[in-house]
Design an enzyme around this catalytic site. Structure first.
Site, short mmCIF file in Angstrom:
data_model
loop_
_atom_site.label_atom_id
_atom_site.label_comp_id
_atom_site.label_asym_id
_atom_site.label_seq_id
_atom_site.Cartn_x
_atom_site.Cartn_y
_atom_site.Cartn_z
N CYS A 85 0.83 -1.21 0.00
CA CYS A 85 0.00 0.00 0.00
C CYS A 85 0.86 1.27 0.00
O CYS A 85 0.39 2.34 -0.33
CB CYS A 85 -0.97 -0.01 1.18
SG CYS A 85 -0.17 -0.28 2.74
N ASN A 86 2.14 1.13 0.38
CA ASN A 86 2.99 2.31 0.44
C ASN A 86 3.98 2.44 -0.71
O ASN A 86 4.66 3.45 -0.83
CB ASN A 86 3.79 2.32 1.76
CG ASN A 86 2.92 2.74 2.91
OD1 ASN A 86 2.03 3.57 2.74
ND2 ASN A 86 3.15 2.17 4.07
N GLU A 136 8.01 -1.02 10.96
CA GLU A 136 6.76 -1.80 10.91
C GLU A 136 7.07 -3.21 10.36
O GLU A 136 7.95 -3.39 9.52
CB GLU A 136 5.69 -1.08 10.08
CG GLU A 136 6.06 -0.79 8.65
CD GLU A 136 5.45 -1.78 7.70
OE1 GLU A 136 4.80 -2.72 8.16
OE2 GLU A 136 5.65 -1.63 6.48
N GLY A 151 -19.64 1.71 24.21
CA GLY A 151 -19.66 2.56 23.02
C GLY A 151 -18.84 1.88 21.95
O GLY A 151 -18.07 0.94 22.24
N ALA A 152 -18.98 2.32 20.71
CA ALA A 152 -18.25 1.63 19.64
C ALA A 152 -17.75 2.63 18.61
O ALA A 152 -18.24 2.68 17.49
CB ALA A 152 -19.15 0.59 18.99
N GLY A 153 -16.74 3.41 19.00
CA GLY A 153 -16.12 4.35 18.07
C GLY A 153 -15.12 3.62 17.19
O GLY A 153 -14.85 2.42 17.38
N LYS A 154 -14.53 4.36 16.24
CA LYS A 154 -13.60 3.74 15.30
C LYS A 154 -12.34 3.25 16.03
O LYS A 154 -11.90 2.12 15.85
CB LYS A 154 -13.23 4.78 14.23
CG LYS A 154 -12.40 4.20 13.12
CD LYS A 154 -12.02 5.28 12.13
CE LYS A 154 -10.96 4.76 11.17
NZ LYS A 154 -10.33 5.83 10.42
#
Lengths: 388, 261
Positions: A44-45, A100, A171-174
């Site tokens: 992807c990079n 990475e 809660g369900a944030g990103k």
């Protein structure tokens, strides 16, 4: 034989450009096959084409044709510079997040999907070796580089193996979803997802069993206070990750024995520190990569003199055998062990005579004088004259 | 021969101690070198003990200094079970300097030489000294694990930003390892004390300060297991383990003159 690299990466092209030349494994194989002896590294990079060719200019032209859409953002490297670049890529030093871990597997996959010749095969194997060395000899890839992975790593600092750990998601944030995925990938399980419709009793019931609480609601007040946590968790250790702004969890929870509460600022400070650590480790990793690239360069340079060395040794062996044949009249009277001793002695004389010239030729090759020295050896010893 | 083996063992333990300090600053090669120092040093010390056992007439570690030599070997040996793993190198920072210093003290007291002779029977010494030393080595490790637990817990409470850059073993693992070590050590101490008390009674010897302190040590570590069974864990248990270790130090270093004869 030359090594040619044409490609682009996140340093040179935005994603809108990179996505035009993103290849999956089959496409990468097709591209490599189209180029002859080549490897296509597409992540992807980055998208990079590594080509092995006698004619470097021609190889570069053909590789450029494939990536023509990105022309202004392309870089082109050759031989030592191309190898060094690949080594840095495999070591994670050219990645968006230094160190990475995925890139090493991607380089391996590209190598497997490619159509490499001996030079490309060698450079990719050496790059994989360098990448592994960077990871084992430095701490560049050990610490998390995102808030969500930092939350999971913190849970491991408290509970060790997360298998069997239960997560209560409030809660369900990103980001909380990513944190939960990170925790699950390490063995934890999501026991309950609470939302605005969940009643208080149900929340407390699941809190009593949870090991990790990840909260990211849009509530204006605290969803959990210290008194509730103290009452329900029965002395068990509890890690609480508060990703909400304004905060969901009462800061006083952190004061409870066995409770560890981290909010978004705490996690971001930890990530900033680990990224700084990665950057300082990157200096050590660069040194490792440079040494490995130099070793590869020496090997590649030695290829210039290998034919001359092989010819020289073959010529010496030929002379030795001829002289032994001439002396057959005398040697014929010797028994088997005596003949063997003479064979060994003459072979050793040849080996010792040629040892230093061989070493010097390889050293000269590494110092870029290999071709001159190889030519001198051919001239001095009359190598290849019989064929002419 | 024993003399020849002592110095390499000390050198390797010293190298390991220095290596672990280096590893704490820059993780990597220094830590690996330190771990090899521990491994090789322990093997050399094993050879030293073997030479002592073959040359001496009877149990060679019946003296205070000799038992210290054996104690160091047991502590380092127990540490080696986990010490090769990277997160436990921090534990080496506590164990290896202690091992090196105690080995020097043992040498100064004549505990690393050969030719010693004890007036106790071999069976009694093996059971009494051996079991007590095994237990004390276990308590030492349990205390080191507890100290590491408190340090790690403090880092989590202070939300230290370096916590993931320099990861330590998790709280749960440290807690579990400490209690497992004590679970093995308390029965060993119980048996060791029982053998000693049996001999004390049969010979009508008097109870000295070391016997009393050892009994108190046993009470504290048994209490440690008891409170763990009723739900104590974490910080409170770690503090109790450190208190138990303080008694081990007292028994091993401060009071031995009253006991070894």
């Amino acid at each position: 034989m030359h090594l040619v690299l044409v490609g682009t990466s996140h340093h040179h092209a935005p994603v809108e450009l990179r996505e035009r030349v993103a290849f999956d494994r089959d496409e990468a194989h097709a591209v490599a096959a189209r180029l002859g002896t080549a490897v296509c590294l597409s992540t992807c990079n980055r998208t990079e084409l590594y080509v092995e060719a006698e004619d470097a200019d021609e190889a570069e032209r053909r590789a450029t044709e494939i990536l023509a859409e990105l022309e202004p953002a392309l870089y082109r490297l050759r031989d030592h510079a191309a190898a060094l670049h690949l080594f840095r890529v495999a070591g994670g030093l050219d990645s968006l997040v230094p160190g990475e871990g995925e890139i090493l597997g991607q380089v391996r996959a590209a190598h497997e999907a490619g159509t490499p010749g001996p030079l490309l095969d060698r450079v990719f194997r050496h790059a994989l070796h360098a990448g592994r060395k960077v990871r084992t000899q430095t701490a560049i890839g050990e610490s998390p580089a995102s808030v969500s992975s930092a939350a999971a790593a913190l849970a491991e600092q408290v509970f060790g193996d997360l298998a069997g750990c239960e997560i209560l998601l409030v809660g369900a944030g990103k980001v909380s979803g990513q944190a939960a995925r990170n925790l699950r990938s390490r063995g934890a399980s999501i026991a309950f997802v609470a939302n605005s419709k969940t009643d208080r009793a149900q929340l407390e019931e699941h809190l009593a069993r949870a090991d990790v609480v990840v909260s990211s609601t849009t509530a204006s007040g605290y969803v959990l206070d210290a008194e509730t946590v103290e009452r329900t968790r029965h002395g068990r250790q509890l890690l609480l990750i508060d990703l909400a702004v304004p905060r969901d969890l009462d800061p006083a929870i952190h004061e409870l024995d066995g409770c560890y509460l981290y909010d978004i600022d705490d996690l971001e400070a930890i990530v900033a520190e680990t990224l700084a650590g990665r950057r300082s480790e990157a200096d050590r990793a660069e040194a490792i990569v440079a040494v490995e690239a130099e070793k590869f360069h020496e090997w590649q340079a030695s290829l210039d003199v290998v034919p001359a060395i092989a010819s020289l040794r073959a010529r010496a062996e030929e002379i030795r055998e001829q002289e032994l044949a001439k002396a057959e009249g005398v040697l014929g009277r010797l028994d088997e062990s005596q003949r063997h001793a003479i064979e060994v002695v003459t072979s050793r004389i040849v080996d010792k005579l040629l040892h230093l010239p061989t070493i010097r030729l390889k050293q000269a090759a590494a110092a870029a004088d290999g071709v001159v020295y190889a030519e001198a050896v051919r001239h001095l010893f009359g190598l290849g004259e019989d064929e002419r | 021969m024993a003399e020849l083996l002592f110095w390499p063992a000390l050198l390797l333990y010293g190298e390991a101690a220095v290596g672990y300090f280096g590893d704490a600053r820059h993780p990597g090669a220094a830590g690996r070198a330190a771990t090899w120092g521990v491994r090789l040093g322990w093997l050399v010390q094993t050879a030293l003990l073997a030479v002592q056992a073959s040359r001496d007439d009877g149990f060679p570690w019946g003296t205070w200094a000799g038992s210290l030599n054996l104690f160091v070997w047991l502590v380092v040996g127990a540490y080696l079970i986990w010490g090769c793993r990277r997160p436990y190198r921090l534990l080496g920072l506590a164990v290896m300097p202690l091992a090196a210093v105690l080995l020097v003290v043992s040498k100064a007291g004549g505990g690393t030489g050969t030719g010693g002779r004890s007036h106790y029977s071999n069976l009694f010494l093996v059971l009494h000294v051996g079991l007590v030393l095994v237990a004390f080595a276990g308590f030492t490790l349990a205390a080191a694990l507890s100290a590491l637990y408190l340090w790690q817990e403090r880092r989590l409470k202070r939300r230290e930003t370096s916590i993931l850059r320099r990861p330590a073993p998790s709280l749960a693992v440290l807690d579990r390892l400490a209690v497992r070590t004590v679970l093995v050590s308390v029965p060993a101490l119980t048996l060791g004390i029982a053998v000693g008390v049996g001999r004390l009674i049969s010979r009508h010897d008097r109870v000295d300060a070391l016997v009393v302190a050892t009994a108190v040590t046993w009470v504290v570590w048994t209490a440690y297991l008891a409170v763990r069974a009723v739900g104590w864990s974490g910080r409170r248990a770690a503090y109790l383990a450190l208190a138990g270790f303080a008694l081990v130090v007292l028994v091993r270093l401060a009071l031995p003159a009253t006991h070894f004869g």
